[in-house]
Design a protein around this motif. Structure first.
Motif, PDB file in Angstrom:
ATOM      1  N   ALA A 109       0.830  -1.209   0.000  1.00  0.00           N
ATOM      2  CA  ALA A 109       0.000   0.000   0.000  1.00  0.00           C
ATOM      3  C   ALA A 109       0.866   1.261   0.000  1.00  0.00           C
ATOM      4  CB  ALA A 109      -0.930   0.002   1.214  1.00  0.00           C
ATOM      5  N   TYR A 110       1.926   1.267   0.793  1.00  0.00           N
ATOM      6  CA  TYR A 110       2.816   2.425   0.865  1.00  0.00           C
ATOM      7  C   TYR A 110       3.553   2.617  -0.458  1.00  0.00           C
ATOM      8  CZ  TYR A 110       5.667   5.830   3.448  1.00  0.00           C
ATOM      9  OH  TYR A 110       6.257   6.981   3.913  1.00  0.00           O
ATOM     10  N   ILE A 111       4.030   1.522  -1.030  1.00  0.00           N
ATOM     11  CA  ILE A 111       4.737   1.593  -2.311  1.00  0.00           C
ATOM     12  C   ILE A 111       3.811   2.113  -3.408  1.00  0.00           C
ATOM     13  CG2 ILE A 111       5.752   0.176  -4.148  1.00  0.00           C
ATOM     14  CD1 ILE A 111       7.036  -1.523  -1.979  1.00  0.00           C
ATOM     15  N   ASP A 112       2.584   1.630  -3.425  1.00  0.00           N
ATOM     16  CA  ASP A 112       1.622   2.086  -4.423  1.00  0.00           C
ATOM     17  C   ASP A 112       1.388   3.592  -4.285  1.00  0.00           C
ATOM     18  OD1 ASP A 112      -0.513   1.434  -6.501  1.00  0.00           O
ATOM     19  OD2 ASP A 112      -1.755   2.319  -4.928  1.00  0.00           O
ATOM     20  N   GLY A 113       1.290   4.069  -3.044  1.00  0.00           N
ATOM     21  CA  GLY A 113       1.075   5.495  -2.819  1.00  0.00           C
ATOM     22  C   GLY A 113       2.250   6.334  -3.285  1.00  0.00           C
ATOM     23  N   ILE A 114       3.486   5.876  -3.018  1.00  0.00           N
ATOM     24  CA  ILE A 114       4.676   6.616  -3.436  1.00  0.00           C
ATOM     25  C   ILE A 114       4.755   6.698  -4.952  1.00  0.00           C
ATOM     26  CG2 ILE A 114       7.202   6.591  -3.476  1.00  0.00           C
ATOM     27  CD1 ILE A 114       7.114   5.341  -0.686  1.00  0.00           C
ATOM     28  N   SER A 115       4.514   5.571  -5.627  1.00  0.00           N
ATOM     29  CA  SER A 115       4.596   5.554  -7.098  1.00  0.00           C
ATOM     30  C   SER A 115       3.523   6.440  -7.720  1.00  0.00           C
ATOM     31  CB  SER A 115       4.474   4.119  -7.619  1.00  0.00           C
ATOM     32  OG  SER A 115       3.243   3.530  -7.228  1.00  0.00           O
ATOM     33  N   LYS A 116       2.338   6.487  -7.130  1.00  0.00           N
ATOM     34  CA  LYS A 116       1.284   7.367  -7.639  1.00  0.00           C
ATOM     35  C   LYS A 116       1.668   8.828  -7.487  1.00  0.00           C
ATOM     36  CE  LYS A 116      -2.783   4.416  -7.011  1.00  0.00           C
ATOM     37  NZ  LYS A 116      -4.022   4.194  -6.212  1.00  0.00           N
ATOM     38  N   ILE A 117       2.345   9.147  -6.393  1.00  0.00           N
ATOM     39  CA  ILE A 117       2.761  10.530  -6.158  1.00  0.00           C
ATOM     40  C   ILE A 117       3.720  10.996  -7.243  1.00  0.00           C
ATOM     41  CG2 ILE A 117       4.169  11.986  -4.661  1.00  0.00           C
ATOM     42  CD1 ILE A 117       2.897  10.579  -2.293  1.00  0.00           C
ATOM     43  N   PHE A 118       4.699  10.150  -7.588  1.00  0.00           N
ATOM     44  CA  PHE A 118       5.661  10.548  -8.602  1.00  0.00           C
ATOM     45  C   PHE A 118       5.010  10.674  -9.972  1.00  0.00           C
ATOM     46  CE2 PHE A 118       8.867   8.983  -5.499  1.00  0.00           C
ATOM     47  CZ  PHE A 118       9.583  10.155  -5.414  1.00  0.00           C
ATOM     48  N   GLU A 119       4.013   9.843 -10.248  1.00  0.00           N
ATOM     49  CA  GLU A 119       3.262  10.003 -11.503  1.00  0.00           C
ATOM     50  C   GLU A 119       2.487  11.314 -11.474  1.00  0.00           C
ATOM     51  OE1 GLU A 119      -0.177   7.778 -14.214  1.00  0.00           O
ATOM     52  OE2 GLU A 119       0.312   7.028 -12.215  1.00  0.00           O
ATOM     53  N   ALA A 120       1.816  11.581 -10.369  1.00  0.00           N
ATOM     54  CA  ALA A 120       0.988  12.789 -10.261  1.00  0.00           C
ATOM     55  C   ALA A 120       1.834  14.057 -10.371  1.00  0.00           C
ATOM     56  CB  ALA A 120       0.227  12.776  -8.937  1.00  0.00           C
ATOM     57  N   ARG A 121       3.041  14.033  -9.847  1.00  0.00           N
ATOM     58  CA  ARG A 121       3.887  15.223  -9.906  1.00  0.00           C
ATOM     59  C   ARG A 121       4.254  15.576 -11.339  1.00  0.00           C
ATOM     60  NH1 ARG A 121       7.862  14.308  -4.626  1.00  0.00           N
ATOM     61  NH2 ARG A 121       6.281  14.847  -3.065  1.00  0.00           N
ATOM     62  N   ASN A 122       4.375  14.579 -12.197  1.00  0.00           N
ATOM     63  CA  ASN A 122       4.630  14.865 -13.605  1.00  0.00           C
ATOM     64  C   ASN A 122       3.408  15.480 -14.271  1.00  0.00           C
ATOM     65  OD1 ASN A 122       7.394  14.061 -14.171  1.00  0.00           O
ATOM     66  ND2 ASN A 122       6.747  11.987 -13.724  1.00  0.00           N
ATOM     67  N   TYR A 123       2.222  15.052 -13.876  1.00  0.00           N
ATOM     68  CA  TYR A 123       1.009  15.700 -14.380  1.00  0.00           C
ATOM     69  C   TYR A 123       0.954  17.153 -13.921  1.00  0.00           C
ATOM     70  CZ  TYR A 123      -0.945  11.198 -15.847  1.00  0.00           C
ATOM     71  OH  TYR A 123      -1.166  10.000 -16.484  1.00  0.00           O
ATOM     72  N   ILE A 124       1.355  17.390 -12.683  1.00  0.00           N
ATOM     73  CA  ILE A 124       1.373  18.766 -12.168  1.00  0.00           C
ATOM     74  C   ILE A 124       2.315  19.631 -12.999  1.00  0.00           C
ATOM     75  CG2 ILE A 124       2.100  20.201 -10.222  1.00  0.00           C
ATOM     76  CD1 ILE A 124       1.090  18.004  -8.355  1.00  0.00           C
ATOM     77  N   VAL A 125       3.511  19.107 -13.272  1.00  0.00           N
ATOM     78  CA  VAL A 125       4.481  19.850 -14.075  1.00  0.00           C
ATOM     79  C   VAL A 125       3.919  20.133 -15.469  1.00  0.00           C
ATOM     80  CG1 VAL A 125       6.717  19.666 -15.222  1.00  0.00           C
ATOM     81  CG2 VAL A 125       6.497  18.997 -12.835  1.00  0.00           C
ATOM     82  N   PHE A 126       3.291  19.145 -16.058  1.00  0.00           N
ATOM     83  CA  PHE A 126       2.697  19.309 -17.391  1.00  0.00           C
ATOM     84  C   PHE A 126       1.662  20.430 -17.385  1.00  0.00           C
ATOM     85  CE2 PHE A 126      -0.858  18.350 -20.217  1.00  0.00           C
ATOM     86  CZ  PHE A 126      -0.230  18.317 -21.457  1.00  0.00           C
ATOM     87  N   LEU A 127       0.771  20.435 -16.393  1.00  0.00           N
ATOM     88  CA  LEU A 127      -0.290  21.443 -16.320  1.00  0.00           C
ATOM     89  C   LEU A 127       0.276  22.828 -16.021  1.00  0.00           C
ATOM     90  CD1 LEU A 127      -3.020  19.403 -14.410  1.00  0.00           C
ATOM     91  CD2 LEU A 127      -3.021  20.052 -16.828  1.00  0.00           C
ATOM     92  N   VAL A 128       1.309  22.893 -15.192  1.00  0.00           N
ATOM     93  CA  VAL A 128       1.953  24.177 -14.901  1.00  0.00           C
ATOM     94  C   VAL A 128       2.562  24.754 -16.177  1.00  0.00           C
ATOM     95  CG1 VAL A 128       3.919  25.253 -13.731  1.00  0.00           C
ATOM     96  CG2 VAL A 128       2.389  23.729 -12.469  1.00  0.00           C
ATOM     97  N   SER A 129       3.288  23.921 -16.901  1.00  0.00           N
ATOM     98  CA  SER A 129       3.918  24.365 -18.142  1.00  0.00           C
ATOM     99  C   SER A 129       2.868  24.781 -19.178  1.00  0.00           C
ATOM    100  CB  SER A 129       4.791  23.244 -18.705  1.00  0.00           C
ATOM    101  OG  SER A 129       5.391  23.623 -19.917  1.00  0.00           O
ATOM    102  N   PHE A 130       1.826  23.983 -19.317  1.00  0.00           N
ATOM    103  CA  PHE A 130       0.751  24.299 -20.273  1.00  0.00           C
ATOM    104  C   PHE A 130       0.076  25.619 -19.914  1.00  0.00           C
ATOM    105  CE2 PHE A 130      -3.735  24.143 -21.472  1.00  0.00           C
ATOM    106  CZ  PHE A 130      -3.640  23.920 -22.840  1.00  0.00           C
ATOM    107  N   SER A 131      -0.211  25.834 -18.629  1.00  0.00           N
ATOM    108  CA  SER A 131      -0.865  27.066 -18.184  1.00  0.00           C
ATOM    109  C   SER A 131       0.022  28.282 -18.432  1.00  0.00           C
ATOM    110  CB  SER A 131      -1.205  26.974 -16.692  1.00  0.00           C
ATOM    111  OG  SER A 131      -2.055  25.874 -16.435  1.00  0.00           O
ATOM    112  N   THR A 132       1.321  28.120 -18.208  1.00  0.00           N
ATOM    113  CA  THR A 132       2.258  29.211 -18.464  1.00  0.00           C
ATOM    114  C   THR A 132       2.268  29.580 -19.940  1.00  0.00           C
ATOM    115  OG1 THR A 132       3.660  28.466 -16.629  1.00  0.00           O
ATOM    116  CG2 THR A 132       4.667  29.940 -18.251  1.00  0.00           C
ATOM    117  N   ALA A 133       2.353  28.561 -20.787  1.00  0.00           N
ATOM    118  CA  ALA A 133       2.371  28.800 -22.233  1.00  0.00           C
ATOM    119  C   ALA A 133       1.068  29.439 -22.706  1.00  0.00           C
ATOM    120  CB  ALA A 133       2.609  27.489 -22.973  1.00  0.00           C
TER     121      ALA A 133
END
Length: 307
Positions: A109-133
């Motif tokens: 359960a902990y491992i699944d949560g950590i891996s989801k966080i790292f995936e989600a952070r890339n989505y955050i970066v994508f949306l931040v970059s898209f919003s800036t552009a």
């Protein structure tokens, strides 16, 4: 001489460079090297910064591609999603490979949560970059302003989006739903008790008794409201707490017991570093797992107070 149509215009360069830089900075800010030591320095930093920069680059190129009516470039979105999923898969496999190397296991359960966080952070970066552009493009189209105003405006919007997304995806910690107090150890015959809670009957040898009484420390976790006991008694959540405790303090011997009747969880450990304040801080900072939060009412901080 190169064809002018093949040269990227200054306006588009401003969009691409600014959005990529702001997205990458957002990913760097989101990397935290705390006592959990993950990601580890420097290789973990490098991997996550590079993958974050790639996510930012993809987000930055979407608007210029649409401006040039290159609608096939939208297929980059599919590649981005696949890339983010691969990051999650790689993180999960990496942590699973390390399960046998620690004092105790993180747990699935902990491992699944950590891996989801790292995936989600890339989505955050994508949306931040898209919003800036997108912001810079709108300013260029509707307003005649200086280059630096375009950059500043896009950057501000990007960081606002980052802040909102971080707030939205932030996880609660044990400190939000429970308190931790020091437990008093005592041995009766061959049984170990902490604050009157039976912990173990394996104290028959005098060496074991002296070991716990002289070198051991105990923590009693008590939920702030009765319904908070449900997530705390979750097997994955308890394993995450135990993992963080042994990871930070080390472990010579450990017991963890629950007493639903008294509404408490007891952790008795003979650590390498004997420091109750450190033990308490570690438990309180352990994140609440995603698997526990399937029912939002379990972690509603006003639920118990309204009854």
């Amino acid at each position: 001489m190169p064809n002018n149509n093949d040269v990227i215009s200054p306006e588009i360069l401003v969009i691409i460079i600014t959005a990529t830089v702001i997205g990458t900075i957002a990913r760097i800010i989101s990397i935290k090297l705390d006592y959990r030591q993950y990601p580890n320095y420097p290789n973990g930093y490098l991997i996550h910064i590079v993958t974050g920069a790639l996510a930012a680059g993809i987000g930055a190129f979407i608007i210029p591609a649409l401006m040039e009516k290159e609608f096939t470039a939208v297929t980059f979105l599919a590649l981005a999603i696949q890339h983010f999923r691969e990051v999650r898969k790689i993180e999960r496999e990496s942590l699973m490979d390390l399960e046998g190397e620690e004092f105790t296991k993180r747990g699935n359960a902990y491992i699944d949560g950590i891996s989801k966080i790292f995936e989600a952070r890339n989505y955050i970066v994508f949306l931040v970059s898209f919003s800036t552009a997108l912001t810079i493009q709108l300013i260029q189209h509707f307003l005649e302003v200086d280059f630096w105003i375009q950059v500043a405006s896009g950057s501000i919007v990007g960081f606002i989006i980052y802040y909102l997304l971080k707030r939205f995806t932030s996880r609660q910690k044990v400190r939000d739903i429970a308190t931790v107090t020091e437990g008093k150890m005592e041995i009766k015959g061959s049984d170990l008790y902490v604050n009157g809670n039976f912990v173990s009957h394996l104290m028959g040898r005098e060496e074991a008794k002296d070991w716990f009484l002289n070198d051991g420390i105990a923590a009693v976790i008590k939920p702030n409201e009765e319904h908070y006991l449900i997530p705390l008694l979750n097997g994955g959540q308890r394993q995450a707490i135990i993992f963080e405790v042994t990871r930070r303090l080390g472990q010579k011997k450990l017991y963890s017991v629950q007493d639903p009747g008294k509404g408490t969880i007891v952790i008795a450990v003979v650590p390498i570093i004997k420091n109750f304040d450190l033990l308490k801080e570690t438990i309180l900072l352990t994140p609440i797992l995603e698997t526990v939060k399937k029912n939002p009412e379990l972690l509603n901080t006003t639920l118990g107070a309204n009854k």
